[in-house]
Design a protein around this motif. Structure first.
Motif, PDB file in Angstrom:
ATOM      1  N   ASP A  88       2.831  -3.763  -3.090  1.00 17.93           N
ATOM      2  CA  ASP A  88       2.508  -2.990  -1.896  1.00 17.93           C
ATOM      3  C   ASP A  88       3.324  -1.698  -1.931  1.00 17.93           C
ATOM      4  OD1 ASP A  88       1.471  -4.101   1.233  1.00 17.93           O
ATOM      5  OD2 ASP A  88       2.313  -2.109   0.906  1.00 17.93           O
ATOM      6  N   SER A  89       2.637  -0.581  -1.942  1.00 22.10           N
ATOM      7  CA  SER A  89       3.317   0.688  -2.222  1.00 22.10           C
ATOM      8  C   SER A  89       4.154   1.213  -1.063  1.00 22.10           C
ATOM      9  CB  SER A  89       2.269   1.733  -2.597  1.00 22.10           C
ATOM     10  OG  SER A  89       1.408   1.888  -1.481  1.00 22.10           O
ATOM     11  N   ASN A  90       4.193   0.510   0.046  1.00 27.09           N
ATOM     12  CA  ASN A  90       4.942   1.049   1.189  1.00 27.09           C
ATOM     13  C   ASN A  90       6.420   1.198   0.852  1.00 27.09           C
ATOM     14  OD1 ASN A  90       6.831  -1.011   2.649  1.00 27.09           O
ATOM     15  ND2 ASN A  90       5.065  -2.214   1.961  1.00 27.09           N
ATOM     16  N   CYS A 133       0.230  -2.270  10.654  1.00 26.91           N
ATOM     17  CA  CYS A 133       1.671  -2.485  10.514  1.00 26.91           C
ATOM     18  C   CYS A 133       2.456  -1.251  10.960  1.00 26.91           C
ATOM     19  CB  CYS A 133       2.004  -2.803   9.054  1.00 26.91           C
ATOM     20  SG  CYS A 133       3.770  -2.907   8.722  1.00 26.91           S
ATOM     21  N   SER A 139      -3.125  -3.063   1.713  1.00 29.87           N
ATOM     22  CA  SER A 139      -1.696  -2.775   1.784  1.00 29.87           C
ATOM     23  C   SER A 139      -1.273  -2.688   3.242  1.00 29.87           C
ATOM     24  CB  SER A 139      -1.407  -1.458   1.083  1.00 29.87           C
ATOM     25  OG  SER A 139      -2.021  -0.418   1.818  1.00 29.87           O
ATOM     26  N   PHE A 149       5.847  -1.282  10.490  1.00 29.98           N
ATOM     27  CA  PHE A 149       7.067  -1.389   9.689  1.00 29.98           C
ATOM     28  C   PHE A 149       8.320  -1.647  10.521  1.00 29.98           C
ATOM     29  CE2 PHE A 149       4.046   0.848   6.987  1.00 29.98           C
ATOM     30  CZ  PHE A 149       4.057  -0.018   5.908  1.00 29.98           C
ATOM     31  N   GLU A 188       0.322  -0.324   4.585  1.00 29.86           N
ATOM     32  CA  GLU A 188       0.107   1.031   5.098  1.00 29.86           C
ATOM     33  C   GLU A 188      -1.294   1.228   5.670  1.00 29.86           C
ATOM     34  OE1 GLU A 188       1.456   3.440   1.831  1.00 29.86           O
ATOM     35  OE2 GLU A 188       3.067   4.285   3.065  1.00 29.86           O
ATOM     36  N   ASP A 189      -2.264   0.503   5.117  1.00 27.09           N
ATOM     37  CA  ASP A 189      -3.634   0.618   5.617  1.00 27.09           C
ATOM     38  C   ASP A 189      -3.934  -0.377   6.733  1.00 27.09           C
ATOM     39  OD1 ASP A 189      -4.141   2.611   3.815  1.00 27.09           O
ATOM     40  OD2 ASP A 189      -4.805   1.231   2.244  1.00 27.09           O
TER      41      ASP A 189
END
Ligand SMILES: Cc1cc2nc3c(=O)[nH]c(=O)nc-3n(C[C@H](O)[C@H](O)[C@H](O)COP(=O)(O)O)c2cc1C
Ligand code: SF4
Ligand code: SF4
Ligand code: SF4
Ligand code: SF4
Ligand code: FES
Lengths: 354, 406
Positions: free
Chosen positions: A135-137, A190, A184, A192, A186-187
């Motif tokens: 997950d690129s976050n 969430c 993910s 964070f 980010e999509d």
């Protein structure tokens, strides 16, 4: 109305409606749990907390079974111990066991319970999943090869944060935690906040910002108040070798009455500025359009002189103060005191009202 | 006594199940009329007295279940479990297709007993044609006025076996993942939308009109004393007549197979019979002289369950069948609790290993441990019952396992 029951040979009284888990703990029994979380809706699904009511065919999950009058409970009978061992072995059978590099090492329920019950390996070892989520976050590492499917993250996300970013996807052994359409974070909705990391009993969720800088279990924890906003959440700065290496939160309502451990993205992940070389370390005084470093005494004297001069020339009402939402209530109190008592102006306000 | 005894299916194929008028002609809706003339408490007592026990598998006394429903809440629900997900079971479909009005009448009788006008039928996803028929039957019954104020909605499942478990079924009607809830609270107190709810099986509801018209004593006098009435059975597997029968509950399993069923197909010898669906125990031929009722089956370590009877002849490979069953449960576990989510998967793995000649004695030992804990510690009946085929065949057919080991 109170009811009476016997737990491990000890007679105790609890109010009607008390769950066995609480009753057992009250009687001094140490009941292991994964899915139970006092701040979240009950799940009753990990089956780690099972106990044995005398005369019952099956074991019961103590976290979701109300105590009944006259019950006789054993919390470490051979059946109970066997069940807990099997539950642990079933978890281990699909677990990426890398404690040595795991952020959770030292405060991991799976590790602790395996130690307690002497479970070194799994009789049911076989196929493992490959559920690691790349997950690129920037904030949250999601390594579901360490997940025990307790769903605490799902419940925390919904019940504490209200984001509903994650849920269980698929069925049976293929069930796993995912965002909608397994995308993910980010999509997803969430935000964070990291509440999911906070409640995760194992190392499946961890902070990318703090990764590799010190295992939270080994860091010194300094309780303090978040400086980002006026809510005033309590958290613990993780300190190692005099350096801040992370933020964790204390969920005890007595220590963390405002937020009970819940934080937002800034509090949980926005602390690395503390060690930034770009930070101001002394006051600066501007002379001929250029800043130069100064001592606190010099800077404060200069400010006091200028304020006094303005007050003398134009009167106290010509001065006003805006204080900050990022300082504490007590500091804001002092700010208005300074304005009203020392300077003599009622022109005092606060940035959160603008 | 080797005859069928038809109560629910007496008029099968002679009346149109969609038509309330047809049903009324053969005495239908008299039971509801009588029920409505009674006060709810007496009605519940009458049903209790009849000894009617759940036909969906758990065998709980129906009247007793109703008596747990509190009186005060205004909204309550009557839910019919028509998920019929047990492989080899289709008796609820037959009851609907032959006598749908009896189901509707039974639900309305229950509605009067617990003070509810809200009925739901949760229908197996693979039965869309029955849903159409049921909707017409409900429309027709409403039009005829037979149901009075009692309303019935049909909801469809989506193919998950676990949604036959009553609380997963409720979650599914509510639009959630089909996951069983922990109990207590039981649906009678907190069910659909957290309101008191009675969940009964199709066959359970369909018995009620006949209990009301003929009296509790009449019903209590049919078949086995502790589990009276009739039971609709469905025969599958190696059997001459793979069809359905309605028999009194003291009917012997041997007669089910050799009289009504016409014996094992092709005159072969019987190896085992599995009663009650996929989670049922495998019964060896020496136990055939057992009545099919709930308690007699229980006494030989089996269960009547849904009333499916799956016959296996001497040529069948028990280990291979168990391997397939293990796959079924691995696929159908909801994934909520650890013993079942992980256990069904590991059972399948071990069974595959044994079945392909790669298993060891250690595997069998581990299988036994795992089975024991799944039964003792799973959250719902699925995980608790999933290992029964394994444990019962390890008990009666262990040699079939042993000869496949490395
Ligand atoms: C995994 C599982 C599947 C079930 N499937 C069904 C089903 O398809 N139909 C049914 O009537 N009951 C089924 N049951 C039983 C129900 O949970 C419940 O006991 C039943 O609907 C109650 O009705 P009864 O008392 O009339 O039998 C199932 C239970 C479990 C644990
Ligand atoms: S989650 Fe726990 S058991 Fe797993 S690797 Fe990390 S510390 Fe070890
Ligand atoms: S970080 Fe917060 S919003 Fe995002 S998944 Fe975790 S709990 Fe939900
Ligand atoms: S990620 Fe952590 S909190 Fe979420 S289900 Fe897995 S083990 Fe539980
Ligand atoms: S026993 Fe199986 S089906 Fe039932 S709740 Fe547990 S995982 Fe789900
Ligand atoms: S802690 Fe009780 S079932 Fe998980």
């Amino acid at each position: 109305m109170d009811i009476k029951l016997t737990i491990d040979g000890k007679e105790i009284e609890v109010p009607q409606g008390t769950m066995l888990l609480e009753a057992c703990r009250k009687a001094g029994a140490d009941i292991p749990t994964f899915c139970y979380d006092p701040d979240l809706k009950l799940a009753g699904s990990c089956r780690m907390c099972v106990v044995q009511p005398k005369g019952w065919r099956n074991l019961v999950a103590s976290c979701v079974t109300p105590a009944q009058n006259g019950m006789v409970i054993e919390t470490e009978s051979s059946d109970v111990v066997e069940a807990r061992k099997v539950v642990l072995e079933l978890m281990l059978a699909r677990h990426k066991l890398t404690c040595h590099t795991c952020e959770k090492d030292g405060e991991c329920n799976l590790q602790d319970y395996c130690y307690r019950y002497g479970v070194t390996e799994s009789r049911f070892a076989g196929k493992v999943h490959n559920l690691f989520k790349d997950d690129s976050n920037p904030f949250i590492e999601r390594d579901y090869d360490k997940c025990v499917m307790c769903t605490r993250c799902v419940r925390a996300c919904e019940e504490i944060t209200g984001a509903r970013a994650i849920n269980v996807m698929d069925r049976g052994h293929h069930a796993h935690i995912a965002t909608a359409y397994d995308g993910s974070l980010e999509d997803s909705p969430c935000v964070f906040c990291g509440q999911c990391i906070m409640v995760c009993p194992v190392g499946a969720l961890s902070s990318k910002i703090a990764a590799g800088q010190g295992k939270p279990a080994q860091n010194d924890k300094v309780m303090t108040t978040c400086t980002y906003c006026g809510t005033g959440c309590t958290f613990e700065l993780n300190v190692k070798n005099d350096k801040i290496v992370g933020v964790t939160s204390n969920r005890d309502a007595e220590w963390s009455p405002v937020n009970k451990g819940a934080l937002c993205v800034k509090g949980r992940f926005g602390w690395d500025f503390v060690n930034s070389p770009e930070r101001l370390t002394t006051p600066l005084i501007k002379e001929n359009g250029e800043f130069r470093p100064a001592s606190w005494d010099e800077a404060l004297d200069l400010a006091a002189d200028k304020i006094k001069a303005v007050k003398e020339q134009y009167g106290p009402d010509s001065i006003s103060m805006f204080s900050s939402a990022r300082i504490t209530n007590e500091e804001n109190y002092l700010a208005q005191k300074l304005m009203r008592a020392a300077i003599g102006s009622n022109n005092v306000d606060h940035c959160a009202r603008l | 006594m080797t005859q069928e005894y038809r109560v629910l299916l007496e008029h099968a194929d002679k009346i149109n199940p969609e038509s309330a008028a047809d049903y009324i002609q053969v005495g239908g809706y008299k039971g509801l009329e009588k029920a409505r003339s009674m006060n709810p408490k007496d009605l519940t007592e009458e049903v209790k007295k009849s000894g009617l026990r759940g036909r969906g598998g758990a065998g709980f006394n129906a009247g007793m279940k109703w008596s747990f429903v509190p009186q005060y809440p205004e909204t309550k629900y009557v839910v019919c479990n028509f998920d019929e997900g047990e492989p080899g079971t289709y008796k609820d479909r037959i009851i609907c297709q032959k006598n749908a009005q009896a189901l509707l009448e039974g639900m309305a009788i229950c509605g009067h007993a617990i003070g509810s006008n809200n009925g739901y039928i949760y229908c197996r996803g693979e039965y869309p044609f029955v849903v159409e028929m049921l909707k017409k039957a409900i429309g027709n019954a409403k039009e005829s006025g037979a149901l009075g104020e009692f309303n019935i909605e049909v909801r469809m499942g989506a193919g998950a076996y676990v949604c036959g478990e009553e609380t997963a079924l409720i979650e599914s009607i509510e639009g959630h993942r089909g996951e069983p809830r922990f109990k207590p609270p039981f649906p009678g107190v907190e069910g659909l939308w957290r309101m008191p709810t009675v969940v009964n099986n199709v066959e359970t509801f369909a018995c009620l009109p006949y209990i009301m018209t003929n009296g509790a004593d009449w019903f209590a006098g049919i078949g086995a004393k502790s589990y009276p009435g009739t039971k609709v059975l469905t025969l599958t597997g190696d059997i001459e007549n793979p069809t359905y029968f309605e028999v009194p509950t003291d009917y012997l399993l041997r007669d089910v197979i050799y009289e009504l069923g016409g014996g094992v197909k092709g005159g072969k010898k019987l190896k085992a019979v599995q009663v009650g669906g996929t989670s049922g125990a495998f019964i060896p031929s020496q136990n055939l002289d057992t009545p099919i009722d709930f308690d007699s089956m229980g006494a030989i370590g089996a269960a009547l369950g849904s009333g499916a009877v799956f016959v296996m002849d001497e040529s069948r490979d028990i280990v291979d069948i168990i391997n397939r069953i293990a796959k079924f449960f691995e696929h159908e576990s909801c994934g909520q609790c650890t013993p079942c989510r992980e256990g069904t998967f590991r059972c399948k793995e071990i069974m595959e290993r044994i079945n392909t000649g790669r298993g060891s004695l250690k595997d069998i030992e581990n299988l036994k441990v795992l089975a024991r804990i799944m039964q003792k510690a799973s959250l719902c009946g699925l995980g608790q019952a999933a290992p029964i085929p394994i444990t019962s065949t390890l008990e009666h057919f262990e040699y079939e396992y042993l000869r496949k080991l490395v």
